[in-house]
Design an enzyme around this catalytic site. Structure first.
Site, PDB file in Angstrom:
ATOM      1  N   ASP A  53     -27.661   5.931  11.755  1.00  0.00           N
ATOM      2  CA  ASP A  53     -28.910   5.237  12.079  1.00  0.00           C
ATOM      3  C   ASP A  53     -30.093   6.192  11.882  1.00  0.00           C
ATOM      4  O   ASP A  53     -30.662   6.696  12.850  1.00  0.00           O
ATOM      5  CB  ASP A  53     -28.879   4.760  13.545  1.00  0.00           C
ATOM      6  CG  ASP A  53     -27.674   3.884  13.838  1.00  0.00           C
ATOM      7  OD1 ASP A  53     -27.472   2.895  13.127  1.00  0.00           O
ATOM      8  OD2 ASP A  53     -26.921   4.195  14.781  1.00  0.00           O
ATOM      9  N   ASP A  94     -24.071  -7.842  14.842  1.00  0.00           N
ATOM     10  CA  ASP A  94     -24.375  -7.005  16.008  1.00  0.00           C
ATOM     11  C   ASP A  94     -24.078  -7.868  17.233  1.00  0.00           C
ATOM     12  O   ASP A  94     -24.621  -8.965  17.361  1.00  0.00           O
ATOM     13  CB  ASP A  94     -25.859  -6.607  16.024  1.00  0.00           C
ATOM     14  CG  ASP A  94     -26.198  -5.612  14.921  1.00  0.00           C
ATOM     15  OD1 ASP A  94     -25.275  -5.164  14.224  1.00  0.00           O
ATOM     16  OD2 ASP A  94     -27.387  -5.293  14.768  1.00  0.00           O
ATOM     17  N   CYS A 109       0.842  -1.204   0.000  1.00  0.00           N
ATOM     18  CA  CYS A 109       0.000   0.000   0.000  1.00  0.00           C
ATOM     19  C   CYS A 109       0.876   1.251   0.000  1.00  0.00           C
ATOM     20  O   CYS A 109       1.562   1.503  -0.986  1.00  0.00           O
ATOM     21  CB  CYS A 109      -0.998  -0.044   1.148  1.00  0.00           C
ATOM     22  SG  CYS A 109      -2.312   1.165   0.937  1.00  0.00           S
ATOM     23  N   GLU A 148      -2.584  -9.136   2.996  1.00  0.00           N
ATOM     24  CA  GLU A 148      -3.027  -9.727   4.271  1.00  0.00           C
ATOM     25  C   GLU A 148      -4.530  -9.618   4.467  1.00  0.00           C
ATOM     26  O   GLU A 148      -5.093 -10.212   5.381  1.00  0.00           O
ATOM     27  CB  GLU A 148      -2.273  -9.066   5.437  1.00  0.00           C
ATOM     28  CG  GLU A 148      -2.716  -7.659   5.826  1.00  0.00           C
ATOM     29  CD  GLU A 148      -2.184  -6.539   4.927  1.00  0.00           C
ATOM     30  OE1 GLU A 148      -1.709  -6.823   3.819  1.00  0.00           O
ATOM     31  OE2 GLU A 148      -2.282  -5.362   5.340  1.00  0.00           O
ATOM     32  N   HIS A 168      -3.747  -4.860  -0.279  1.00  0.00           N
ATOM     33  CA  HIS A 168      -3.296  -5.452   0.985  1.00  0.00           C
ATOM     34  C   HIS A 168      -3.362  -6.976   0.882  1.00  0.00           C
ATOM     35  O   HIS A 168      -4.449  -7.535   1.013  1.00  0.00           O
ATOM     36  CB  HIS A 168      -4.201  -4.980   2.135  1.00  0.00           C
ATOM     37  CG  HIS A 168      -3.952  -3.573   2.527  1.00  0.00           C
ATOM     38  ND1 HIS A 168      -3.059  -3.221   3.508  1.00  0.00           N
ATOM     39  CD2 HIS A 168      -4.446  -2.417   2.037  1.00  0.00           C
ATOM     40  CE1 HIS A 168      -3.014  -1.913   3.620  1.00  0.00           C
ATOM     41  NE2 HIS A 168      -3.854  -1.399   2.740  1.00  0.00           N
TER      42      HIS A 168
HETATM   43  O1  1PR Z   1     -23.137   4.857  18.745  1.00  0.00           O
HETATM   44  O2  1PR Z   1     -20.758   4.714  18.157  1.00  0.00           O
HETATM   45  O3  1PR Z   1     -21.617   3.465  20.126  1.00  0.00           O
HETATM   46  O4  1PR Z   1     -22.179   2.788  17.818  1.00  0.00           O
HETATM   47  C1  1PR Z   1     -23.209   1.886  18.079  1.00  0.00           C
HETATM   48  C2  1PR Z   1     -23.378   1.068  16.822  1.00  0.00           C
HETATM   49  O5  1PR Z   1     -24.281   0.020  17.112  1.00  0.00           O
HETATM   50  C3  1PR Z   1     -23.951   1.866  15.688  1.00  0.00           C
HETATM   51  O6  1PR Z   1     -23.257   1.520  14.512  1.00  0.00           O
HETATM   52  C4  1PR Z   1     -25.404   1.399  15.586  1.00  0.00           C
HETATM   53  O7  1PR Z   1     -25.790   1.298  14.219  1.00  0.00           O
HETATM   54  C5  1PR Z   1     -25.341   0.014  16.193  1.00  0.00           C
HETATM   55  N1  1PR Z   1     -26.550  -0.336  16.945  1.00  0.00           N
HETATM   56  C6  1PR Z   1     -26.908   0.163  18.148  1.00  0.00           C
HETATM   57  N2  1PR Z   1     -28.038  -0.441  18.572  1.00  0.00           N
HETATM   58  C7  1PR Z   1     -28.381  -1.333  17.634  1.00  0.00           C
HETATM   59  C8  1PR Z   1     -29.509  -2.240  17.692  1.00  0.00           C
HETATM   60  O8  1PR Z   1     -29.792  -2.991  16.743  1.00  0.00           O
HETATM   61  N3  1PR Z   1     -30.253  -2.225  18.781  1.00  0.00           N
HETATM   62  N4  1PR Z   1     -27.476  -2.017  15.504  1.00  0.00           N
HETATM   63  C9  1PR Z   1     -27.439  -1.266  16.608  1.00  0.00           C
HETATM   64  C10 1PR Z   1     -27.402  -1.541  14.298  1.00  0.00           C
HETATM   65  C11 1PR Z   1     -27.868  -2.163  12.190  1.00  0.00           C
HETATM   66  C12 1PR Z   1     -27.081  -2.983  11.328  1.00  0.00           C
HETATM   67  C13 1PR Z   1     -27.862  -4.171  10.899  1.00  0.00           C
HETATM   68  C14 1PR Z   1     -28.494  -3.786   9.606  1.00  0.00           C
HETATM   69  C15 1PR Z   1     -28.851  -4.941   8.744  1.00  0.00           C
HETATM   70  N5  1PR Z   1     -27.717  -2.591  13.508  1.00  0.00           N
HETATM   71  O9  1PR Z   1     -25.932  -3.404  11.937  1.00  0.00           O
HETATM   72  O10 1PR Z   1     -26.963  -5.188  10.803  1.00  0.00           O
HETATM   73  O11 1PR Z   1     -29.641  -3.013   9.883  1.00  0.00           O
HETATM   74  O12 1PR Z   1     -29.806  -5.745   9.329  1.00  0.00           O
HETATM   75  P1  1PR Z   1     -30.721  -6.659   8.433  1.00  0.00           P
HETATM   76  O13 1PR Z   1     -29.913  -7.064   7.246  1.00  0.00           O
HETATM   77  O14 1PR Z   1     -31.050  -7.853   9.291  1.00  0.00           O
HETATM   78  O15 1PR Z   1     -31.914  -5.843   8.085  1.00  0.00           O
HETATM   79  P2  1PR Z   1     -21.942   4.029  18.786  1.00  0.00           P
END
Ligand code: 1PR
Length: 553
Positions: A403, A241, A81, A196, A194
Site C-alpha cells: 500500500d 474489500d 501440478c 479444480e 490445476h
Molecule cells: O496489513 O496484512 O492486515 O492486510 C490488510 C489488507 O487490507 C492489505 O492488503 C491492504 O491493502 C488492505 N486494506 C486495508 N485497509 C484498506 C482500506 O481500503 N481502508 N484496502 C485496504 C485496500 C486496495 C485494493 C482496492 C484497489 C482497487 N484496498 O484492495 O481494491 O485499490 O480499488 P479501485 O479499483 O476501486 O480503485 P494486513
C-alpha cells in the site's frame, strides 16, 4: 456417489479439489496410509509447493512404491501440478531427489530473464496431434479453453519425443518456452495446471478423467489451432474489500484513498459503504469471467477467536461455487488469540488454506519483515510469515500486498529513497517522487520505499506482488503506470496492478504501457458500472488474449 481416492501427503489446500470433485458427481475418500492404496480404484495425487519436499514426503511416508504399483496395475491415476511433476525423472528444483521416473524427462526452471517466474495464470493445453484439419482431444481438453497454471518448473516440450512412446501430450507456451501442460497414456493422466481452479474447462477435464472418458473428437471449430489462441491470457482479478459494518454484518466495501465511510454522513465519517455480500459477489464475478477473486479483510476481527474468523466461513462457502483461485488478505501474521494462545502466521494461513484459499496476501507484516531484513544486513531470518508460509505451501501461495503512497521531493538528493521523475508534479511543482510503504491500511507510514520492499519480499519467497496505490485507490482515473513500471523493473515475480481502474480502457492502458502480469479492479465492478465480462470483451476487441467464462455443460 462413486468414489475417488485422494492422497494428501502434505497439509496442503485440497479443499477446492474436493469441492470440484463433488461438483462433478464424485465422493472423495482419503488415502491415510500406504496400505490403503491396495484397495484403491481411482487415485488422484495433487501436489503443491516444492518438488523435493513433495517427493521426500512421499518417500518417507512409504508411498512411492505403492503409487508405482497402482500405476503398473493399470488402475486410473491422475497427477495434478507437482503430482504431474512426480511422474517425471527429476527436477532442477531439487537435483538430489528422484521422481517416479514414469516419464523420461526432467523438469527445468523457466527462464526468468525473459519473463516473470513463477508462471501464474490462464494458459492453453493443446493436444500436439491437433492440427487445423481437426483431431482428437483427451480427457476433455479443448484447444479453445484456458487452464490455471502456477509453477516455476516445467517439462519443456521436445516434439515427438514422448509421442513416440505412446504419450498423448498437450502443451502450453510461456514466452519463448513451450512446455507440457498435460500428458496421458494408458491409465495415466496428469496436468501441470490445476483443473479444480480452471473454471468449467477444468471441471470438464476432471469429470472426463473420473468417468474414464479418454478420447473425444473435436468439433471443427475447436480443432482450429491458431497461434493467436495459444499462450498466457491477460489476467483480470476482482477484489473484494471486506469488513464488518456498523450493524456488525460482514460486507463488501470500497473506499477512495482507503476511506470506506460514506462522505455524506456525520462529520467524523458516515456509515461504512455497503456494496453487497461477499459470497454472492464473488460468485457473480466468477460468472462474469474473473480469473481470480481476492478478499481483503480490511479490519481485524479482534474480539473473535481465530478459528471462528468470519472470513473462514466466507472462503468455505465461496470455494463451493467459485472454481478460480481465491486469495485472502488481512491479518496474516503471528497472532495472539482471545484466550492468550500464540498462533504463528503459518497456522493462520493453514486455516485459510483448509477453508478453500489458494493464496494468502500479507500486507503490514511484510513491511515490518522487510525492515528487519535490511536491519540484519539483508539476512533472512527464516521466521517471517512470508518465509514460513512459502516454505510449507510454495512461493505461489504467498502474495504480498503493498500500500504505497507518493512522497514528492524537489530533487532526488532530498531523500535517500529511490525516486522517479514523474509526469505528474504536485501542486508545489515538485516533479520527483518516491513511493513510501504504509501499514495498517495506510494509517501508518514507514521509512521504506516500494522497491526496497519488493526486493526484500522476493528474497523471502513471496510469489507475487499485489501492487496497490493509495493515491489512486477509488479514483477511477486509471492505474499508476509509473509505479507499476518502477516495481516491474525491480523484481521478477509477477505483479498485479491495482487501484484506479474506472473503465475498460484503463486495463488496456496498463497492459500496453507496462509489463504488468495481471490487473485488478474493485469499485467499478462493485458499483455495477462495468462487468468483468465488459473488460474482457473490450480487451478481446483490442487483440489481447483473454479467457472467457465457459458456461456449464
Ligand atoms: O496489513 O496484512 O492486515 O492486510 C490488510 C489488507 O487490507 C492489505 O492488503 C491492504 O491493502 C488492505 N486494506 C486495508 N485497509 C484498506 C482500506 O481500503 N481502508 N484496502 C485496504 C485496500 C486496495 C485494493 C482496492 C484497489 C482497487 N484496498 O484492495 O481494491 O485499490 O480499488 P479501485 O479499483 O476501486 O480503485 P494486513
Amino acid at each position: 456417489m462413486p468414489t475417488v481416492h485422494l492422497l494428501d501427503y502434505v497439509a496442503g489446500n485440497v479443499r477446492s479439489l474436493v469441492n470440484a470433485i463433488n461438483k462433478v458427481g464424485y465422493d472423495v475418500e482419503w488415502v491415510r496410509s500406504p496400505g490403503d492404496l491396495r484397495d484403491v480404484e481411482s487415485l488422484i495425487l495433487p501436489g503443491v509447493g516444492h518438488f523435493g519436499h513433495c517427493l521426500s514426503q512421499l518417500s518417507s511416508g512409504g508411498y512411492l512404491e505403492p503409487i508405482k504399483q497402482h500405476i503398473i496395475s493399470g488402475k486410473p491415476f491422475m497427477g495434478i501440478c507437482v503430482g504431474l511433476q512426480a511422474l517425471f525423472e527429476g527436477s532442477e528444483e531439487n537435483v538430489n531427489v528422484p521422481g517416479l521416473g514414469v516419464v523420461p524427462v526432467r523438469m527445468q526452471k523457466f527462464n526468468a530473464e525473459t519473463k516473470s517466474v513463477p508462471h501464474i495464470g490462464w494458459n492453453s493445453a493443446t493436444n500436439t496431434r491437433v492440427g487445423s484439419s481437426g483431431g482428437q482431444s483427451f480427457y476433455g481438453l479443448n484447444p479453445s479453453s484456458k487452464y490455471y497454471y502456477v509453477h516455476s518448473y516445467a517439462a519443456l516440450y521436445e516434439p515427438d519425443v514422448l509421442e513416440r512412446d505412446g504419450w498423448l501430450v498437450a502443451t502450453a507456451k510461456y514466452g519463448e518456452e513451450t512446455f507440457i501442460g498435460a500428458i496421458a497414456r494408458d491409465n495415466i493422466f496428469a496436468t501441470q495446471f490445476h483443473p479444480e481452479k480452471s473454471g468449467q474447462a477444468g471441471l470438464r477435464t476432471l469429470r472426463a478423467f473420473l468417468n474414464g472418458d479418454k478420447l473425444q473428437t473435436l468439433t471443427p471449430e475447436d480443432s482450429i489451432r491458431t497461434e493467436e489462441k495459444i499462450g498466457l491470457t491477460r489476467r483480470i482479478i476482482a477484489c473484494l474489500d471486506v469488513r464488518t459494518n456498523d450493524a456488525g454484518d460482514l460486507v463488501v466495501t470500497k473506499g477512495d484513498q482507503y476511506d470506506v465511510r460514506e462522505k455524506d454522513g456525520a462529520s467524523a465519517g458516515g456509515q461504512v459503504r455497503n456494496l453487497g455480500k461477499p459470497v454472492d459477489m464473488a460468485k457473480k464475478y466468477y460468472e462474469q469471467g474473473a480469473d481470480e477473486v481476492t478478499f481483503l479483510n480490511i479490519t481485524s476481527f479482534r474480539n473473535c477467536p481465530v478459528a471462528d474468523l468470519p472470513m473462514l466461513e466466507i472462503l468455505r462457502r465461496t470455494s463451493e461455487t467459485v472454481f478460480v483461485p481465491l486469495t485472502i488478505g488481512g491479518g496474516i501474521r503471528d497472532t495472539v488469540d482471545t484466550d492468550g494462545t500464540h498462533i504463528p502466521a503459518l497456522d493462520v494461513a493453514t486455516m485459510y488454506f483448509k477453508s478453500g484459499a489458494d493464496k494468502v496476501s500479507i500486507g503490514s507484516d511484510a513491511v515490518i519483515a522487510a525492515e528487519e531484513f535490511y536491519q540484519a544486513g539483508r539476512m533472512l531470518s527464516g521466521k517471517t510469515a512470508i518465509e514460513t508460509i512459502s516454505k510449507a505451501y510454495g512461493n505461489q501461495a504467498v502474495v504480498v500486498s503493498v500500500d504505497p503512497k507518493r512522497v514528492y521531493v524537489a530533487k532526488p538528493e532530498d531523500t535517500t529513497h529511490h525516486t522517479i521523475e514523474t509526469k505528474y508534479p504536485n501542486a508545489a511543482g515538485q516533479s520527483y517522487c518516491w513511493y513510501q510503504c504504509t501499514i495498517k491500511g495506510g494509517r501508518e507510514t514507514r521509512d521504506i520505499d516500494v522497491c526496497q520492499l519488493a526486493k526484500a519480499v522476493e528474497a523471502m519467497g513471496a510469489g507475487e506482488l499485489l501492487l496497490n496505490c493509495i493515491d489512486k485507490d477509488g479514483s477511477n482515473s486509471g492505474f499508476d503506470l509509473e509505479l507499476i513500471n518502477l516495481v516491474k523493473d525491480a523484481i521478477t515475480i509477477p505483479v498485479i496492478a491495482s487501484s484506479g481502474a474506472g473503465v475498460p480502457q484503463h486495463f488496456e492502458e496498463v497492459f500496453k504501457k507496462t509489463t504488468t502480469d495481471a490487473a485488478l479492479g474493485a469499485g467499478m465492478f462493485h458499483r455495477g458500472e462495468f462487468t468483468v465480462g465488459d473488460v474482457k470483451n473490450y480487451l478481446g476487441s483490442k487483440d489481447f488474449l483473454v479467457r472467457r467464462f465457459e458456461p456449464d455443460i
